[in-house]
Write an enzyme that holds these catalytic residues in place. Sequence first.
Site, PDB file in Angstrom:
ATOM      1  N   GLU A 186     -16.847  32.070   7.735  1.00 28.39           N
ATOM      2  CA  GLU A 186     -18.057  31.471   6.997  1.00 28.39           C
ATOM      3  C   GLU A 186     -18.508  30.353   7.874  1.00 28.39           C
ATOM      4  OE1 GLU A 186     -18.963  32.557   4.444  1.00 28.39           O
ATOM      5  OE2 GLU A 186     -17.143  33.736   3.777  1.00 28.39           O
ATOM      6  N   CYS A 202     -13.556  28.394  -2.625  1.00 30.22           N
ATOM      7  CA  CYS A 202     -13.479  28.563  -1.263  1.00 30.22           C
ATOM      8  C   CYS A 202     -14.681  27.870  -0.441  1.00 30.22           C
ATOM      9  CB  CYS A 202     -13.662  30.167  -0.939  1.00 30.22           C
ATOM     10  SG  CYS A 202     -12.414  31.186  -1.356  1.00 30.22           S
ATOM     11  N   HIS A 215     -12.434  34.166   4.864  1.00 31.87           N
ATOM     12  CA  HIS A 215     -12.193  34.882   3.883  1.00 31.87           C
ATOM     13  C   HIS A 215     -11.327  36.162   4.018  1.00 31.87           C
ATOM     14  CE1 HIS A 215     -15.110  33.295   0.860  1.00 31.87           C
ATOM     15  NE2 HIS A 215     -14.067  33.434   0.060  1.00 31.87           N
TER      16      HIS A 215
END
Length: 200
Positions: free
Chosen positions: A79, A131, A155
Amino acid sequence: MPRILLTAFEPYDRWKENASWSTLVELTRWYEGPAELVTRRYPVELTSMSQRLRADLQTAYDHVILCGQAPGSSFLRLESVSLNVRTDGTELIAGGPAAYKCNLPLTAISAQIRSAGVPARISHHAGTYLCNAALYLSQHYLRSMDLATPSLFVHIPLMPSQVALLDEDSPSMSSALAGAAMAILIESLCAAPAMTDPHS
């Protein structure tokens, strides 16, 4: 020896296992790499998670890698951006920056993971659930503590054992493969000490 904080989440809702935690368990079972790994398993509840994360970040680490599972994903997602937003649309931190950008070399890291045969790519949206919150809060807390420690969120796809219980067509990745990818990620971070300050 670099010290790395690795976090994951406990099971939640219908999931009796969490791929993120299973990956860290697998990784630490055999890891003998260039870093000291410290693992934490957080509850799937915003207040408790944020309190424990803030407390953990007060200890000195060279890197912070936060992990969560990603149902429906066929690859590891690194991310790049975290948003100051909750699921209900309100801010995680009132008056805080709208977003933080991860300035670690994600392109190079994802390429190294793929070259080892593990699907991985950069993602530009971590969602608006825990998250994203974990990544945003880690970056915000580190900045408020005047620490230059980089943080990254990964993830991880569901495990085959989780998909087997779904009775539907869904991608998966074994904890062994995800753990190997995490080892490559850690090695990449340890081999590149001169990185852009994430707080610049």
